[in-house]
Enzyme design. Structure first.
Site, PDB file in Angstrom:
ATOM      1  N   PHE A 116       0.860  -1.187   0.000  1.00  0.00           N
ATOM      2  CA  PHE A 116       0.000   0.000   0.000  1.00  0.00           C
ATOM      3  C   PHE A 116       0.891   1.229   0.000  1.00  0.00           C
ATOM      4  O   PHE A 116       1.742   1.379   0.894  1.00  0.00           O
ATOM      5  CB  PHE A 116      -0.824  -0.066   1.292  1.00  0.00           C
ATOM      6  CG  PHE A 116      -1.814   1.024   1.528  1.00  0.00           C
ATOM      7  CD1 PHE A 116      -3.046   1.013   0.900  1.00  0.00           C
ATOM      8  CD2 PHE A 116      -1.541   2.030   2.439  1.00  0.00           C
ATOM      9  CE1 PHE A 116      -3.989   1.998   1.171  1.00  0.00           C
ATOM     10  CE2 PHE A 116      -2.478   3.022   2.704  1.00  0.00           C
ATOM     11  CZ  PHE A 116      -3.707   2.996   2.064  1.00  0.00           C
ATOM     12  N   ALA A 117       0.734   2.090  -0.991  1.00  0.00           N
ATOM     13  CA  ALA A 117       1.658   3.224  -1.110  1.00  0.00           C
ATOM     14  C   ALA A 117       0.883   4.535  -1.105  1.00  0.00           C
ATOM     15  O   ALA A 117       0.398   5.006  -2.138  1.00  0.00           O
ATOM     16  CB  ALA A 117       2.480   3.089  -2.396  1.00  0.00           C
ATOM     17  N   THR A 119       1.861   7.216   1.719  1.00  0.00           N
ATOM     18  CA  THR A 119       2.660   8.257   2.368  1.00  0.00           C
ATOM     19  C   THR A 119       3.708   8.865   1.426  1.00  0.00           C
ATOM     20  O   THR A 119       4.320   8.156   0.626  1.00  0.00           O
ATOM     21  CB  THR A 119       3.386   7.654   3.591  1.00  0.00           C
ATOM     22  OG1 THR A 119       2.401   7.080   4.450  1.00  0.00           O
ATOM     23  CG2 THR A 119       4.175   8.691   4.358  1.00  0.00           C
ATOM     24  N   GLU A 120       3.890  10.178   1.578  1.00  0.00           N
ATOM     25  CA  GLU A 120       4.939  10.886   0.833  1.00  0.00           C
ATOM     26  C   GLU A 120       5.723  11.745   1.819  1.00  0.00           C
ATOM     27  O   GLU A 120       5.317  11.897   2.980  1.00  0.00           O
ATOM     28  CB  GLU A 120       4.317  11.768  -0.256  1.00  0.00           C
ATOM     29  CG  GLU A 120       3.520  10.951  -1.256  1.00  0.00           C
ATOM     30  CD  GLU A 120       2.945  11.791  -2.393  1.00  0.00           C
ATOM     31  OE1 GLU A 120       3.127  13.028  -2.378  1.00  0.00           O
ATOM     32  OE2 GLU A 120       2.313  11.190  -3.268  1.00  0.00           O
ATOM     33  N   GLY A 124       1.951  12.615   5.347  1.00  0.00           N
ATOM     34  CA  GLY A 124       1.832  11.391   6.140  1.00  0.00           C
ATOM     35  C   GLY A 124       0.472  11.407   6.807  1.00  0.00           C
ATOM     36  O   GLY A 124      -0.518  10.924   6.248  1.00  0.00           O
ATOM     37  N   PHE A 149       8.489   5.317   3.011  1.00  0.00           N
ATOM     38  CA  PHE A 149       8.185   4.353   4.098  1.00  0.00           C
ATOM     39  C   PHE A 149       7.221   3.256   3.653  1.00  0.00           C
ATOM     40  O   PHE A 149       6.281   2.932   4.387  1.00  0.00           O
ATOM     41  CB  PHE A 149       7.536   5.057   5.299  1.00  0.00           C
ATOM     42  CG  PHE A 149       8.351   6.123   5.947  1.00  0.00           C
ATOM     43  CD1 PHE A 149       9.670   5.893   6.289  1.00  0.00           C
ATOM     44  CD2 PHE A 149       7.807   7.355   6.246  1.00  0.00           C
ATOM     45  CE1 PHE A 149      10.428   6.874   6.907  1.00  0.00           C
ATOM     46  CE2 PHE A 149       8.547   8.351   6.861  1.00  0.00           C
ATOM     47  CZ  PHE A 149       9.865   8.107   7.189  1.00  0.00           C
ATOM     48  N   ASP A 233      -9.683   1.364   8.860  1.00  0.00           N
ATOM     49  CA  ASP A 233     -10.235   0.752  10.074  1.00  0.00           C
ATOM     50  C   ASP A 233      -9.721  -0.684  10.214  1.00  0.00           C
ATOM     51  O   ASP A 233      -9.198  -1.066  11.274  1.00  0.00           O
ATOM     52  CB  ASP A 233     -11.774   0.730  10.038  1.00  0.00           C
ATOM     53  CG  ASP A 233     -12.362   2.123  10.249  1.00  0.00           C
ATOM     54  OD1 ASP A 233     -11.614   3.020  10.674  1.00  0.00           O
ATOM     55  OD2 ASP A 233     -13.562   2.301   9.972  1.00  0.00           O
ATOM     56  N   GLU A 354      -0.082   3.245   9.805  1.00  0.00           N
ATOM     57  CA  GLU A 354      -1.559   3.208   9.671  1.00  0.00           C
ATOM     58  C   GLU A 354      -2.196   4.338  10.485  1.00  0.00           C
ATOM     59  O   GLU A 354      -3.296   4.194  11.024  1.00  0.00           O
ATOM     60  CB  GLU A 354      -2.126   1.844  10.105  1.00  0.00           C
ATOM     61  CG  GLU A 354      -1.519   0.685   9.373  1.00  0.00           C
ATOM     62  CD  GLU A 354      -2.393   0.062   8.299  1.00  0.00           C
ATOM     63  OE1 GLU A 354      -3.529   0.528   8.094  1.00  0.00           O
ATOM     64  OE2 GLU A 354      -1.910  -0.867   7.642  1.00  0.00           O
ATOM     65  N   THR A 356      -0.620   7.666  13.065  1.00  0.00           N
ATOM     66  CA  THR A 356       0.091   7.675  14.353  1.00  0.00           C
ATOM     67  C   THR A 356      -0.920   7.572  15.503  1.00  0.00           C
ATOM     68  O   THR A 356      -2.114   7.845  15.320  1.00  0.00           O
ATOM     69  CB  THR A 356       0.890   8.982  14.538  1.00  0.00           C
ATOM     70  OG1 THR A 356      -0.046  10.067  14.647  1.00  0.00           O
ATOM     71  CG2 THR A 356       1.842   9.242  13.385  1.00  0.00           C
TER      72      THR A 356
HETATM   73  C1  LIG Z   1       7.958   1.170   9.612  1.00  0.00           C
HETATM   74  C2  LIG Z   1       6.960   1.984   8.854  1.00  0.00           C
HETATM   75  C3  LIG Z   1       6.208   1.389   7.844  1.00  0.00           C
HETATM   76  C4  LIG Z   1       5.293   2.161   7.111  1.00  0.00           C
HETATM   77  N1  LIG Z   1       4.591   1.555   6.091  1.00  0.00           N
HETATM   78  C5  LIG Z   1       3.788   2.323   5.299  1.00  0.00           C
HETATM   79  C6  LIG Z   1       3.143   1.742   4.150  1.00  0.00           C
HETATM   80  O1  LIG Z   1       3.239   0.535   3.898  1.00  0.00           O
HETATM   81  N2  LIG Z   1       2.419   2.550   3.342  1.00  0.00           N
HETATM   82  C7  LIG Z   1       2.267   3.881   3.599  1.00  0.00           C
HETATM   83  O2  LIG Z   1       1.605   4.559   2.818  1.00  0.00           O
HETATM   84  N3  LIG Z   1       2.857   4.455   4.680  1.00  0.00           N
HETATM   85  C8  LIG Z   1       3.621   3.707   5.525  1.00  0.00           C
HETATM   86  N4  LIG Z   1       4.243   4.268   6.609  1.00  0.00           N
HETATM   87  C9  LIG Z   1       4.095   5.698   6.839  1.00  0.00           C
HETATM   88  C10 LIG Z   1       3.233   6.030   8.033  1.00  0.00           C
HETATM   89  O3  LIG Z   1       1.895   5.719   7.793  1.00  0.00           O
HETATM   90  C11 LIG Z   1       3.485   7.511   8.356  1.00  0.00           C
HETATM   91  O4  LIG Z   1       4.813   7.601   8.860  1.00  0.00           O
HETATM   92  C12 LIG Z   1       2.499   8.052   9.358  1.00  0.00           C
HETATM   93  O5  LIG Z   1       1.227   8.161   8.788  1.00  0.00           O
HETATM   94  C13 LIG Z   1       2.927   9.424   9.908  1.00  0.00           C
HETATM   95  O6  LIG Z   1       3.229  10.300   8.879  1.00  0.00           O
HETATM   96  P1  LIG Z   1       4.585  11.144   8.920  1.00  0.00           P
HETATM   97  O7  LIG Z   1       5.701  10.173   9.182  1.00  0.00           O
HETATM   98  O8  LIG Z   1       4.639  11.978   7.713  1.00  0.00           O
HETATM   99  O9  LIG Z   1       4.474  12.038  10.217  1.00  0.00           O
HETATM  100  P2  LIG Z   1       3.710  13.432  10.326  1.00  0.00           P
HETATM  101  O10 LIG Z   1       2.347  13.324   9.765  1.00  0.00           O
HETATM  102  O11 LIG Z   1       4.594  14.497   9.818  1.00  0.00           O
HETATM  103  O12 LIG Z   1       3.593  13.565  11.903  1.00  0.00           O
HETATM  104  C14 LIG Z   1       4.701  13.972  12.729  1.00  0.00           C
HETATM  105  C15 LIG Z   1       4.187  14.040  14.162  1.00  0.00           C
HETATM  106  O13 LIG Z   1       3.134  15.015  14.242  1.00  0.00           O
HETATM  107  C16 LIG Z   1       1.955  14.411  14.762  1.00  0.00           C
HETATM  108  N5  LIG Z   1       0.797  15.017  14.082  1.00  0.00           N
HETATM  109  C17 LIG Z   1       0.611  15.168  12.748  1.00  0.00           C
HETATM  110  N6  LIG Z   1      -0.578  15.753  12.509  1.00  0.00           N
HETATM  111  C18 LIG Z   1      -1.145  15.960  13.724  1.00  0.00           C
HETATM  112  C19 LIG Z   1      -2.385  16.521  14.148  1.00  0.00           C
HETATM  113  N7  LIG Z   1      -3.284  17.001  13.260  1.00  0.00           N
HETATM  114  N8  LIG Z   1      -2.633  16.573  15.473  1.00  0.00           N
HETATM  115  C20 LIG Z   1      -1.740  16.089  16.379  1.00  0.00           C
HETATM  116  N9  LIG Z   1      -0.560  15.543  16.045  1.00  0.00           N
HETATM  117  C21 LIG Z   1      -0.270  15.478  14.727  1.00  0.00           C
HETATM  118  C22 LIG Z   1       2.077  12.955  14.447  1.00  0.00           C
HETATM  119  O14 LIG Z   1       1.300  12.165  15.329  1.00  0.00           O
HETATM  120  C23 LIG Z   1       3.565  12.723  14.639  1.00  0.00           C
HETATM  121  O15 LIG Z   1       3.845  12.552  16.002  1.00  0.00           O
HETATM  122  C24 LIG Z   1       5.115   3.526   7.395  1.00  0.00           C
HETATM  123  C25 LIG Z   1       5.857   4.115   8.454  1.00  0.00           C
HETATM  124  C26 LIG Z   1       6.749   3.356   9.165  1.00  0.00           C
HETATM  125  C27 LIG Z   1       7.519   4.017  10.292  1.00  0.00           C
END
Ligand SMILES: Cc1cc2nc3c(=O)[nH]c(=O)nc-3n(C[C@H](O)[C@H](O)[C@H](O)COP(=O)(O)OP(=O)(O)OC[C@H]3O[C@@H](n4cnc5c(N)ncnc54)[C@H](O)[C@@H]3O)c2cc1C
Length: 371
Positions: A116-117, A119-120, A124, A149, A233, A354, A356
């Site tokens: 599943f792709a 995130t950019e 996120g 990721f 979900d 999925e 944070t």
């Molecule tokens: C090991 C791993 C595997 C992954 N696999 C996949 C995958 O298969 N496919 C895919 O698409 N993605 C994948 N991801 C990406 C993952 O879903 C994202 O890292 C995640 O959604 C968070 O996005 P971000 O890293 O850009 O953090 P950000 O969105 O930049 O968040 C940074 C911090 O700010 C907080 N934050 C952000 N917005 C808010 C808000 N509105 N209110 C309060 N706090 C907030 C977050 O909780 C976090 O603590 C993976 C990530 C990891 C670490």
């Protein structure tokens, strides 16, 4: 007594436990062997309908599988969870008959691995801000951009990948595509070196003039955001199950360790046994949340709040249990080659992916407060 699981589910749980303990290896490389063994038993398509090559099990039974596998190898649990809930379900829920025929039986048999792709780099939590583009042309779409990721990046055979047909439309421009892993123009980067879960590859995926035929668009143009959200979900309940497996691994290890220490004549301090009791009680609570969310999903009711609660409670517990259990085992638990160190490192990613755990709390609070 188990008032949530039927005798049949209990027997499958026992089967999954035996499989995980006896067949799953905990090596260092991408766990192809574990996935093959899981496929041989039908576990790569457990909740998919029989007509598409699956085992037709309910979601709760699938959750039992993810919990047992994650207890032994969290990376294998993560890969199977992604393959199933966000790698195969999008095709089941939103695919055309032709797309289902082409991909679902192979995914269910484990001959193809799904991923599943979404995130950019700059999108996120705020998935609607994604910037990868899809420009319509004769016979299909030309995709450019990059993803970050991505679990099973470079290993998967089929990605559900999201790009926008028009950024000015915001989330209404986001469109889903089924992109085969060997498509010219799709490049996976090197797997990220993470603090844990290193057996699962996590890569950047770049699209450079990647052509996707029109028949590989999943759902209508502009419906990608809805597709992504509607999968989350189920995905989150699966990650909750991963949290259960990891928390149990820490608690089981520590319980056995303390019993061994007692045999040497050293009595367990009350503070230590109370801390262990608290973790055991919270594990039961987490299990109820995760199973409850799975039952809600099985019954077809809206379960975003239940899924978010299950995900954040169980994965936060996995992190805390590993940390606390290291304390309880003292110098023994703090050794780098102790399994608890591995559980601690593995527990971080499930708090993040999925959605944070902060985002999960937003989902719950919004529902409570009608925000
Ligand atoms: C090991 C791993 C595997 C992954 N696999 C996949 C995958 O298969 N496919 C895919 O698409 N993605 C994948 N991801 C990406 C993952 O879903 C994202 O890292 C995640 O959604 C968070 O996005 P971000 O890293 O850009 O953090 P950000 O969105 O930049 O968040 C940074 C911090 O700010 C907080 N934050 C952000 N917005 C808010 C808000 N509105 N209110 C309060 N706090 C907030 C977050 O909780 C976090 O603590 C993976 C990530 C990891 C670490």
């Amino acid at each position: 007594m188990n008032f949530l699981l039927s005798d049949y589910q209990l027997s499958r749980q026992e089967e999954f436990r035996r499989f995980a303990e006896e067949e799953i290896d905990t090596g260092e490389h991408f766990p192809r062997g574990n996935l093959r063994k899981a496929a041989e038993r039908g576990y790569m398509g457990l909740p998919l309908p029989e007509e598409w090559g699956g085992e037709n099990e309910d979601f709760l039974t699938y959750i039992l599988l993810i919990e047992e596998i994650s207890r032994v190898c969290a990376a294998t649990g993560a890969i199977i969870a992604v393959h199933t809930s966000v790698g195969s379900f999008p095709i089941l829920y939103f695919g055309t008959g032709e797309q289902k025929e082409r991909y679902l039986p192979a995914l269910a048999r484990g001959e193809m691995l799904g991923a599943f792709a979404l995130t950019e780099e700059r999108s996120g939590s705020d998935a609607a801000a994604l910037a990868s583009t899809a420009v319509a042309e004769e016979g299909g779409y030309r995709l450019n951009g990059s993803k970050m990721f991505i679990t099973s990046g470079g290993e998967a055979d089929i990605y559900t990948l999201f790009a926008t047909i028009d950024r000015s439309l915001g989330y209404k421009g986001i469109t889903a595509f089924l992109v085969e892993g060997n498509s010219p123009g799709l490049h996976a980067g090197k797997s990220e070196k993470k603090m844990g879960l290193n057996r699962s590859s996590t890569t950047e995926l770049s699209m450079q003039d990647l052509f996707v035929p029109a028949e590989n668009r999943l759902g209508e143009e502009g419906k990608g955001f809805y597709i992504a959200l509607s999968l989350l979900d189920g995905g989150r309940i699966g990650i909750g199950a991963q949290g259960l497996g990891l928390a149990r691994a820490s608690i089981d290890y520590t319980t056995e360790h303390l019993k061994e220490v007692e045999k040497t004549g050293k009595k367990t301090e009350q503070a230590v046994s109370f801390a262990l009791a608290d973790l055991a009680a919270r594990l039961e609570a987490a299990r109820l949340l995760v199973y409850r969310a799975a039952v809600a999903k099985d019954s077809g009711e809206k379960c975003s709040r239940e899924a978010s609660m299950a995900k954040y409670y169980a994965t936060d517990l996995a992190m805390e249990a590993a940390s606390r259990c290291i304390d309880l085992c003292s110098y023994h638990g703090g050794k780098a080659d102790n399994p608890l160190a591995g559980y601690f490192c593995d527990a971080k990613a499930p708090q993040i992916y999925e959605g944070t755990n902060q985002i999960q709390r937003i989902v719950v609070a919004r529902e409570l407060l009608n925000m």
